[in-house]
Design a protein around this motif. Structure first.
Motif, PDB file in Angstrom:
ATOM      1  N   PHE A  20       0.798  -1.218   0.000  1.00  0.00           N
ATOM      2  CA  PHE A  20       0.000   0.000   0.000  1.00  0.00           C
ATOM      3  C   PHE A  20       0.836   1.274   0.000  1.00  0.00           C
ATOM      4  O   PHE A  20       0.372   2.314  -0.444  1.00  0.00           O
ATOM      5  CB  PHE A  20      -0.948   0.029   1.208  1.00  0.00           C
ATOM      6  N   LYS A  23       2.351   6.415   2.450  1.00  0.00           N
ATOM      7  CA  LYS A  23       1.490   7.582   2.278  1.00  0.00           C
ATOM      8  C   LYS A  23       0.019   7.180   2.327  1.00  0.00           C
ATOM      9  O   LYS A  23      -0.796   7.832   2.976  1.00  0.00           O
ATOM     10  CB  LYS A  23       1.806   8.273   0.961  1.00  0.00           C
ATOM     11  N   ARG A  24      -0.326   6.101   1.650  1.00  0.00           N
ATOM     12  CA  ARG A  24      -1.713   5.639   1.655  1.00  0.00           C
ATOM     13  C   ARG A  24      -2.112   5.149   3.040  1.00  0.00           C
ATOM     14  O   ARG A  24      -3.227   5.388   3.498  1.00  0.00           O
ATOM     15  CB  ARG A  24      -1.906   4.534   0.630  1.00  0.00           C
ATOM     16  N   LEU A  25      -1.214   4.457   3.721  1.00  0.00           N
ATOM     17  CA  LEU A  25      -1.515   3.984   5.074  1.00  0.00           C
ATOM     18  C   LEU A  25      -1.739   5.156   6.025  1.00  0.00           C
ATOM     19  O   LEU A  25      -2.603   5.111   6.894  1.00  0.00           O
ATOM     20  CB  LEU A  25      -0.399   3.084   5.593  1.00  0.00           C
ATOM     21  N   ARG A  26      -0.959   6.225   5.856  1.00  0.00           N
ATOM     22  CA  ARG A  26      -1.119   7.414   6.698  1.00  0.00           C
ATOM     23  C   ARG A  26      -2.471   8.064   6.439  1.00  0.00           C
ATOM     24  O   ARG A  26      -3.162   8.484   7.376  1.00  0.00           O
ATOM     25  CB  ARG A  26       0.008   8.399   6.409  1.00  0.00           C
ATOM     26  N   SER A  27      -2.886   8.133   5.169  1.00  0.00           N
ATOM     27  CA  SER A  27      -4.183   8.748   4.863  1.00  0.00           C
ATOM     28  C   SER A  27      -5.333   7.882   5.377  1.00  0.00           C
ATOM     29  O   SER A  27      -6.347   8.405   5.845  1.00  0.00           O
ATOM     30  CB  SER A  27      -4.328   9.002   3.370  1.00  0.00           C
ATOM     31  N   ILE A  28      -5.171   6.564   5.292  1.00  0.00           N
ATOM     32  CA  ILE A  28      -6.194   5.666   5.836  1.00  0.00           C
ATOM     33  C   ILE A  28      -6.310   5.859   7.351  1.00  0.00           C
ATOM     34  O   ILE A  28      -7.410   5.907   7.909  1.00  0.00           O
ATOM     35  CB  ILE A  28      -5.885   4.196   5.482  1.00  0.00           C
ATOM     36  N   ASP A  31      -8.086   9.167   8.052  1.00  0.00           N
ATOM     37  CA  ASP A  31      -9.513   9.035   7.760  1.00  0.00           C
ATOM     38  C   ASP A  31     -10.231   8.253   8.855  1.00  0.00           C
ATOM     39  O   ASP A  31     -11.326   8.618   9.271  1.00  0.00           O
ATOM     40  CB  ASP A  31      -9.731   8.346   6.419  1.00  0.00           C
TER      41      ASP A  31
END
Length: 82
Positions: A20, A23-28, A31
């Protein structure tokens, strides 16, 4: 065999980070955090007395043009045979 050791969890975490991306894990994560915060605020508003939440004033000012006033009647047995 029943439980995973710390090494198993580290390998799973590494694979997830590679798939993933961080960056995507941080946004998840952000959220998810904002969703939990919104849920807590909603529960807090439900516990407070009526009329004291700031959202109540906004809800009262909405136009009522989409509201349909209907009188419900019970269906009698004689209505079935007409």
């Amino acid at each position: 065999m029943g439980s995973f050791s710390i090494w198993h969890w580290l390998i799973v975490l590494l694979i997830v980070a590679l798939v993933f991306g961080t960056k995507r894990l941080r946004s998840i994560g952000s959220d998810l955090g904002s969703a939990v915060k919104g849920f807590k605020e909603g529960m807090k508003d439900a516990d407070s007395p009526a009329g004291t939440t700031p959202g109540d004033a906004e809800r009262r000012e909405l136009p009522r043009s989409n509201t349909i006033d209907v009188d419900a009647k019970e269906k009698s047995r004689s209505d079935d045979y007409r």
